[in-house]
Design a protein around this motif. Structure first.
Motif, short mmCIF file in Angstrom:
data_model
loop_
_atom_site.label_atom_id
_atom_site.label_comp_id
_atom_site.label_asym_id
_atom_site.label_seq_id
_atom_site.Cartn_x
_atom_site.Cartn_y
_atom_site.Cartn_z
N ARG A 191 37.94 -23.86 -5.11
CA ARG A 191 37.33 -24.15 -3.81
C ARG A 191 35.86 -23.78 -3.84
O ARG A 191 35.41 -22.97 -4.64
N ASP A 192 35.12 -24.42 -2.94
CA ASP A 192 33.70 -24.09 -2.81
C ASP A 192 33.54 -22.66 -2.31
O ASP A 192 34.45 -22.09 -1.69
N HIS A 205 33.27 -27.25 13.97
CA HIS A 205 31.97 -27.17 14.61
C HIS A 205 30.93 -27.91 13.79
O HIS A 205 30.86 -27.77 12.57
N LYS A 206 30.16 -28.71 14.46
CA LYS A 206 29.12 -29.46 13.79
C LYS A 206 28.04 -28.53 13.28
O LYS A 206 27.63 -27.58 13.96
N GLY A 207 27.58 -28.78 12.10
CA GLY A 207 26.53 -27.97 11.51
C GLY A 207 27.05 -26.94 10.53
O GLY A 207 26.28 -26.42 9.72
N PHE A 208 28.37 -26.57 10.64
CA PHE A 208 28.93 -25.62 9.69
C PHE A 208 29.30 -26.36 8.40
O PHE A 208 29.81 -27.49 8.44
N PRO A 209 29.07 -25.76 7.27
CA PRO A 209 29.40 -26.44 6.00
C PRO A 209 30.91 -26.59 5.87
O PRO A 209 31.68 -25.70 6.22
N SER A 210 31.35 -27.73 5.39
CA SER A 210 32.78 -27.97 5.21
C SER A 210 33.23 -27.39 3.88
O SER A 210 32.44 -27.21 2.95
N CYS A 211 34.51 -27.11 3.81
CA CYS A 211 35.08 -26.52 2.60
C CYS A 211 35.74 -27.61 1.77
O CYS A 211 36.44 -28.47 2.29
N SER A 212 35.52 -27.56 0.47
CA SER A 212 36.10 -28.54 -0.44
C SER A 212 37.01 -27.84 -1.42
O SER A 212 36.71 -26.74 -1.92
N TYR A 213 38.14 -28.47 -1.72
CA TYR A 213 39.12 -27.95 -2.65
C TYR A 213 39.36 -29.01 -3.73
O TYR A 213 39.49 -30.19 -3.43
#
Length: 448
Positions: free
Chosen positions: A84-85, A142-150
């Motif tokens: 994960r990131d 929430h807009k603006g928060f970095p998304s998590c990638s797996y």
């Protein structure tokens, strides 16, 4: 009596499937374990690129990967890595992994799946892995928060034998111990009705103790669909019989010993029961080409084929154990394939022996649904006591249909159907059918 049969056809689902080529393939020669002598084992490693996982909402959200298991593989081990990131507030999620042999897996996001990472004697061919994150919980990010990638990356390590002994009618002398089973293979040609493998003449020590065949005889390969037959040998030996074994296929044979610290020598042989070759009917010579030319300008909707039932023998056809009907495979578009009798919509069925239709499904046809419908046209029915029994099977046809016996083959799945005046229509839909040759057998039975 006139019966109508709607054609079997395969519709590929509209989905995104990502099958990426292997990035790394390595091969090593490893030590061996044995038969009468020793087997040479080759180790092969393969790795697939990492793919970004998605939450499951539909089949297009899965990440699909395919590995090919070579022939004579004695052990396979998959290594699954999920990364994960290092993003802000990235949580921990379970990753669901499905495994299937011969076709992509059917996804059940709410069910449990038993996973096997180490597999002995896996079935050769294409193995599919599907992975996804849990279903979307509906929460708004929430807009603006970095998304998590797996990311999911599978790797495969196999050990395969390069000099597996071939089992024939002439007995072979082999040895087996608890940590060194005897591994062999036997080829089943087309038109075989049964295969028998026998173990006898067991000795151990210095040959001073005779007749103690405390062995386990296994036929077939491991897969999620089954495909194994095991027999415990007694003091005098044992035999394993496969009725309707898969045609044109190598079958793995393993003999294990459960005596501690003991090597057992034994004799092993194989025998076939040969069936008759089918009588091809309908067309001959250049008629096939002429029929194809006629079909090129004709569009027939699925379901317009028919089954004609006759009480006696066919004209100009001698007594045979099976009557084979030529089948045309038509690629209607990128997403669908249809199979239909070459000789037109009418297919004759008799009570004296079964009628056989063959449907070859290649790897490109597995990502959809196999649809088969059989319908009775009751307008020309002359006897209300007759039924047509049908059996749809993969790898080998079921040529012995019986009202009191289930439709089944030795190692793989088979599906029984029937139609009569009371139940004039039957339908079967198989999602993601296995890439193999499928057979439909039909025969008339009179209810008394």
């Amino acid at each position: 009596m006139v019966w109508r049969k709607i054609n079997a056809f395969c519709e590929k689902n509209k989905m995104e499937i990502h099958i990426l080529p292997s990035l790394l393939v390595l091969s090593f020669i490893a030590t061996a374990f044995g038969d009468g002598g020793e087997l040479t084992l080759v180790q092969e490693l393969s790795s697939k690129p990492a793919q970004k996982l998605s939450r499951y909402g539909w089949y297009g959200n899965i990440r699909l990967t395919m590995f090919r298991i070579p022939d004579d593989t004695v052990a396979a081990r998959w290594l699954f890595t999920v990364t994960r990131d290092s993003g802000f507030h990235c949580g921990t999620h379970n990753v669901t992994i499905y495994m299937s042999w011969g076709a992509p897996p059917v996804i059940d996001p709410v069910g449990r799946v038993n996973m096997t990472f180490n597999l002995s004697n896996p079935a050769p061919g294409d193995w599919y892995l599907a992975a996804h994150l849990p279903q979307d919980d509906g929460r708004i990010e929430h807009k603006g928060f970095p998304s998590c990638s797996y990311y999911f990356q599978p790797q495969l390590s196999v050990r395969r034998a390069v000099d597996t002994p071939i089992l024939q009618a002439t007995p072979l002398t082999q040895t087996a111990s608890p940590d060194r089973p005897a591994l062999l293979k036997v080829f089943v040609p087309e038109f075989m009705l049964s295969l028998s493998v026998s173990v006898s003449g067991c000795t151990w020590g210095e040959g001073l103790v005779n007749g103690d065949c405390s062995l386990v005889l296994t036929l077939g390969s491991s897969s999620p669909q089954g495909g194994l037959v095991r027999v415990n040998c007694s003091l005098i030996g044992c035999s394993a019989v496969l009725l309707a074994p898969p045609w044109n296929t190598w079958i793995r044979v393993a003999v294990d010993s459960y005596h501690s610290n003991r090597t057992t020598a034994f004799s092993i042989s194989a025998n076939y029961t040969v069936g008759c070759k089918p009588q091809s009917v309908g067309l001959s010579g250049d008629d096939y080409i002429n029929r194809l030319r006629g079909n090129s300008s004709t569009t027939t909707s699925p379901g317009n084929s028919s089954v004609v039932v006759e009480a006696g023998l066919h004209n100009n056809v001698s007594l045979e154990c099976v009557w084979s009907v030529p089948v045309l495979r038509e690629e209607l578009d990128v997403l669908s394939v249809r199979f239909s009798p070459v000789n037109g919509p009418s297919v004759t069925v008799t009570h004296t022996y079964p009628t056989l239709l063959t449907y070859p499904l290649n790897t490109q046809s597995t990502g959809g649904t196999l649809n088969l419908e059989i319908t009775l046209n009751a307008t020309n029915v002359t006897s209300g006591n007759s039924s047509v029994l049908a059996c749809l099977s993969s790898w080998v046809p079921v040529l012995t249909l019986n009202q009191s016996q289930l439709c089944h083959t030795a190692l793989y799945s088979a599906y029984g159907l029937s139609v009569n005046v009371s139940v004039p229509r039957t339908v079967i839909r198989l999602p993601f059918p296995q890439a193999a040759t499928w057979y439909l057998t039909l025969q008339v039975f009179c209810n008394r």
